[in-house]
Design a protein around this motif. Structure first.
Motif, PDB file in Angstrom:
ATOM      1  N   VAL A   1       0.740  -1.272  -0.067  1.00  0.00           N
ATOM      2  CA  VAL A   1       0.093  -0.083  -0.208  1.00  0.00           C
ATOM      3  C   VAL A   1       0.966   1.275   0.020  1.00  0.00           C
ATOM      4  CG1 VAL A   1      -1.861   1.286   1.183  1.00  0.00           C
ATOM      5  CG2 VAL A   1      -1.891  -1.331   0.978  1.00  0.00           C
ATOM      6  N   ASP A   2       1.687   1.370   0.815  1.00  0.00           N
ATOM      7  CA  ASP A   2       2.851   2.623   0.972  1.00  0.00           C
ATOM      8  C   ASP A   2       3.743   2.786  -0.295  1.00  0.00           C
ATOM      9  OD1 ASP A   2       1.675   3.470   3.226  1.00  0.00           O
ATOM     10  OD2 ASP A   2       2.658   1.997   4.446  1.00  0.00           O
ATOM     11  N   LYS A   3       4.175   1.567  -0.675  1.00  0.00           N
ATOM     12  CA  LYS A   3       5.158   1.784  -1.689  1.00  0.00           C
ATOM     13  C   LYS A   3       4.350   1.987  -3.240  1.00  0.00           C
ATOM     14  CE  LYS A   3       8.332  -1.449  -2.684  1.00  0.00           C
ATOM     15  NZ  LYS A   3       9.092  -2.498  -2.772  1.00  0.00           N
ATOM     16  N   ALA A   4       2.946   1.830  -3.128  1.00  0.00           N
ATOM     17  CA  ALA A   4       2.237   2.066  -4.322  1.00  0.00           C
ATOM     18  C   ALA A   4       2.336   3.448  -4.729  1.00  0.00           C
ATOM     19  CB  ALA A   4       0.903   1.461  -4.477  1.00  0.00           C
ATOM     20  N   GLU A   5       2.281   4.350  -3.611  1.00  0.00           N
ATOM     21  CA  GLU A   5       2.249   5.722  -3.887  1.00  0.00           C
ATOM     22  C   GLU A   5       3.528   6.317  -4.741  1.00  0.00           C
ATOM     23  OE1 GLU A   5       0.104   7.869  -2.660  1.00  0.00           O
ATOM     24  OE2 GLU A   5      -1.122   5.818  -2.256  1.00  0.00           O
ATOM     25  N   ASP A   6       4.736   5.532  -4.706  1.00  0.00           N
ATOM     26  CA  ASP A   6       5.887   5.752  -5.281  1.00  0.00           C
ATOM     27  C   ASP A   6       6.038   4.717  -6.453  1.00  0.00           C
ATOM     28  OD1 ASP A   6       6.902   7.818  -3.309  1.00  0.00           O
ATOM     29  OD2 ASP A   6       7.535   6.161  -2.159  1.00  0.00           O
ATOM     30  N   GLU A   7       5.354   3.792  -6.821  1.00  0.00           N
ATOM     31  CA  GLU A   7       5.536   2.949  -7.913  1.00  0.00           C
ATOM     32  C   GLU A   7       3.812   2.738  -8.354  1.00  0.00           C
ATOM     33  OE1 GLU A   7       9.121  -0.056  -6.008  1.00  0.00           O
ATOM     34  OE2 GLU A   7       7.026  -0.985  -6.321  1.00  0.00           O
ATOM     35  N   VAL A   8       3.494   3.903  -8.850  1.00  0.00           N
ATOM     36  CA  VAL A   8       2.115   4.090  -9.344  1.00  0.00           C
ATOM     37  C   VAL A   8       2.079   2.977 -10.827  1.00  0.00           C
ATOM     38  CG1 VAL A   8       0.440   5.793 -10.472  1.00  0.00           C
ATOM     39  CG2 VAL A   8       1.901   6.361  -8.584  1.00  0.00           C
ATOM     40  N   ASP A   9       2.923   3.195 -11.413  1.00  0.00           N
ATOM     41  CA  ASP A   9       2.804   2.695 -12.794  1.00  0.00           C
ATOM     42  C   ASP A   9       2.913   1.167 -12.573  1.00  0.00           C
ATOM     43  OD1 ASP A   9       2.861   4.603 -14.264  1.00  0.00           O
ATOM     44  OD2 ASP A   9       4.942   4.798 -14.831  1.00  0.00           O
ATOM     45  N   LEU A  10       3.862   0.415 -11.855  1.00  0.00           N
ATOM     46  CA  LEU A  10       3.781  -1.006 -11.402  1.00  0.00           C
ATOM     47  C   LEU A  10       2.421  -1.505 -10.549  1.00  0.00           C
ATOM     48  CD1 LEU A  10       5.246  -3.503 -11.436  1.00  0.00           C
ATOM     49  CD2 LEU A  10       6.126  -2.934  -9.219  1.00  0.00           C
ATOM     50  N   ALA A  11       1.950  -0.668  -9.978  1.00  0.00           N
ATOM     51  CA  ALA A  11       0.735  -0.996  -9.275  1.00  0.00           C
ATOM     52  C   ALA A  11      -0.407  -0.841 -10.168  1.00  0.00           C
ATOM     53  CB  ALA A  11       0.455   0.264  -7.948  1.00  0.00           C
ATOM     54  N   ARG A  12      -0.241   0.029 -11.016  1.00  0.00           N
ATOM     55  CA  ARG A  12      -1.336  -0.035 -12.265  1.00  0.00           C
ATOM     56  C   ARG A  12      -1.483  -1.081 -13.003  1.00  0.00           C
ATOM     57  NH1 ARG A  12      -2.017   5.437 -13.073  1.00  0.00           N
ATOM     58  NH2 ARG A  12      -3.844   5.345 -11.900  1.00  0.00           N
ATOM     59  N   ALA A  13      -0.138  -1.476 -13.535  1.00  0.00           N
ATOM     60  CA  ALA A  13       0.103  -2.578 -14.430  1.00  0.00           C
ATOM     61  C   ALA A  13      -0.600  -3.905 -13.777  1.00  0.00           C
ATOM     62  CB  ALA A  13       1.452  -2.927 -14.628  1.00  0.00           C
ATOM     63  N   ILE A  14      -0.213  -4.068 -12.595  1.00  0.00           N
ATOM     64  CA  ILE A  14      -0.789  -5.440 -11.973  1.00  0.00           C
ATOM     65  C   ILE A  14      -2.249  -5.303 -11.979  1.00  0.00           C
ATOM     66  CG2 ILE A  14      -0.463  -6.975 -10.339  1.00  0.00           C
ATOM     67  CD1 ILE A  14       2.615  -6.128 -10.066  1.00  0.00           C
ATOM     68  N   ASN A  15      -2.531  -4.222 -11.027  1.00  0.00           N
ATOM     69  CA  ASN A  15      -4.149  -4.160 -10.425  1.00  0.00           C
ATOM     70  C   ASN A  15      -4.980  -3.943 -11.508  1.00  0.00           C
ATOM     71  OD1 ASN A  15      -2.876  -4.784  -7.957  1.00  0.00           O
ATOM     72  ND2 ASN A  15      -2.855  -2.804  -7.256  1.00  0.00           N
ATOM     73  N   LYS A  16      -4.770  -3.155 -12.604  1.00  0.00           N
ATOM     74  CA  LYS A  16      -5.749  -2.726 -13.582  1.00  0.00           C
ATOM     75  C   LYS A  16      -5.287  -3.681 -14.911  1.00  0.00           C
ATOM     76  CE  LYS A  16      -7.126   0.974 -16.531  1.00  0.00           C
ATOM     77  NZ  LYS A  16      -6.946   2.445 -17.097  1.00  0.00           N
ATOM     78  N   THR A  17      -4.270  -3.356 -15.534  1.00  0.00           N
ATOM     79  CA  THR A  17      -3.801  -3.920 -16.753  1.00  0.00           C
ATOM     80  C   THR A  17      -4.004  -5.690 -16.535  1.00  0.00           C
ATOM     81  OG1 THR A  17      -2.346  -1.919 -17.288  1.00  0.00           O
ATOM     82  CG2 THR A  17      -2.171  -4.047 -18.657  1.00  0.00           C
ATOM     83  N   GLY A  18      -3.341  -6.144 -15.395  1.00  0.00           N
ATOM     84  CA  GLY A  18      -3.456  -7.606 -15.282  1.00  0.00           C
ATOM     85  C   GLY A  18      -4.712  -8.093 -15.211  1.00  0.00           C
ATOM     86  N   ALA A  19      -5.571  -7.239 -14.328  1.00  0.00           N
ATOM     87  CA  ALA A  19      -6.950  -7.978 -14.399  1.00  0.00           C
ATOM     88  C   ALA A  19      -7.610  -7.839 -15.735  1.00  0.00           C
ATOM     89  CB  ALA A  19      -7.826  -6.981 -13.212  1.00  0.00           C
ATOM     90  N   ALA A  20      -7.371  -6.728 -16.567  1.00  0.00           N
ATOM     91  CA  ALA A  20      -8.097  -6.564 -17.665  1.00  0.00           C
ATOM     92  C   ALA A  20      -7.549  -7.871 -18.854  1.00  0.00           C
ATOM     93  CB  ALA A  20      -7.830  -5.292 -18.265  1.00  0.00           C
ATOM     94  N   ASN A  21      -6.277  -8.061 -18.750  1.00  0.00           N
ATOM     95  CA  ASN A  21      -5.819  -9.268 -19.417  1.00  0.00           C
ATOM     96  C   ASN A  21      -6.391 -10.500 -19.111  1.00  0.00           C
ATOM     97  OD1 ASN A  21      -4.125  -7.376 -20.581  1.00  0.00           O
ATOM     98  ND2 ASN A  21      -2.260  -8.372 -19.377  1.00  0.00           N
ATOM     99  N   LEU A  22      -6.898 -10.703 -17.811  1.00  0.00           N
ATOM    100  CA  LEU A  22      -7.508 -12.022 -17.290  1.00  0.00           C
ATOM    101  C   LEU A  22      -8.855 -11.947 -17.741  1.00  0.00           C
ATOM    102  CD1 LEU A  22      -6.145 -12.801 -13.871  1.00  0.00           C
ATOM    103  CD2 LEU A  22      -5.627 -13.898 -15.782  1.00  0.00           C
TER     104      LEU A  22
END
Length: 287
Positions: A66-87
């Motif tokens: 949760v806290d690291k996501a504030e600095d790793e926005v692109d990675l968090a979005r890739a996994i949590n949004k793009t990855g979900a969309a891929n599935l």
């Protein structure tokens, strides 16, 4: 023939699903190693879906720092949004139903009322925002999905609040724990039971559901419960959120209303302290 595939199988929920599936003797569920089932790689997903031809895919893969996501926005979005969309895209192509795990962090948490599935989502952290974006992406692509929002997940597996408190309690005379954030802990074994109940129910009641254990508590009271049940002699001091600044904001109140999932799937949900007792008993047995 029914086939279930699990992504993010090495995490705590994946391990709990493995345990519950074994106890239920469900032998048509496949727990995929990350190198075989990277949700960001469409080429690997093509191979997986062609190989297993699943009727259900369970997505336990997520960026949850949760806290690291504030600095790793692109990675968090890739996994949590793009990855979900891929599935969701692959599930649609192969006629599979997707079970997506989401979070109470999609809510702002500024109203002290249990949150229904229709409550307005206003995330106040990058983690919450990207998980909500994942929910929205799935809904745009695939009708046949169950999105299950949960909160304060813990188990015998992985890193979680219960195991952290037990470790700190063994090393310290006192611990300080936030008392003005309120929600409900969720034993991942109970969540795994609910997921497999939904899958095996045979209903097509697709959509968003809330699941946590029953009851309401604060992180402070959760910690007190952990120490009381485990017999750990440590002083617990309540503090305010403002006394423990973090990179990401957390919802102040995120109690989930479970009426919909209970009514739809006839699921009985254990009280949080009862499930905590079961988890601590299992942890004590392996030490």
């Amino acid at each position: 023939m029914q086939n279930i595939i699990v992504f993010g199988a090495s995490g705590q929920l994946g391990n709990c699903l493995k345990k519950v599936a074994g106890e239920r003797k469900i032998d048509y569920i496949h727990f995929l190693p990350e190198e075989e089932a990277d949700i960001l790689r469409g080429d690997l997903l093509d191979i997986v879906f062609e190989k297993y031809k699943p009727t259900f895919a369970i997505n336990c893969a997520a960026y949850t720092a949760v806290d690291k996501a504030e600095d790793e926005v692109d990675l968090a979005r890739a996994i949590n949004k793009t990855g979900a969309a891929n599935l969701a895209t692959h599930c649609k192509a192969y006629g599979a139903t997707l079970v997506q795990i989401s979070t109470d962090f999609i809510f702002k948490g500024d109203v002290a009322l249990p949150l229904t599935e229709e409550a307005i989502a206003e995330p106040i952290s990058v983690y919450g925002l990207t998980k909500l974006e994942g929910e929205q992406a799935i809904a745009e692509i695939l009708d046949e999905h169950y999105t299950i929002r949960t909160s304060w997940l813990y188990s015998e597996y992985g890193n979680n609040f219960v195991k952290t408190m037990l470790r700190l309690g063994a090393d310290r005379d006192e611990v300080k724990v936030i008392a003005d954030q309120v929600g409900t802990p969720t034993y991942a074994i109970d969540l795994a039971e609910a997921i497999l109940t939904i899958i095996t129910a045979g209903k097509k009641a697709y959509g968003i559901y809330h699941y946590s254990n029953e009851g309401v508590t604060s992180w402070y009271d959760f910690a007190k419960g952990i120490f009381d049940i485990s017999g750990t002699d440590v002083k617990v001091l309540p503090i305010r959120t403002s006394e423990y600044p973090t990179n990401a904001q957390r919802p102040a109140y995120s109690v989930l209303d479970k009426a919909k999932i209970k009514a739809t799937f006839n699921i009985e949900i254990p009280y949080w302290r009862d499930s905590l007792k079961a988890c601590i008993k299992k942890l004590a047995a392996v030490q």
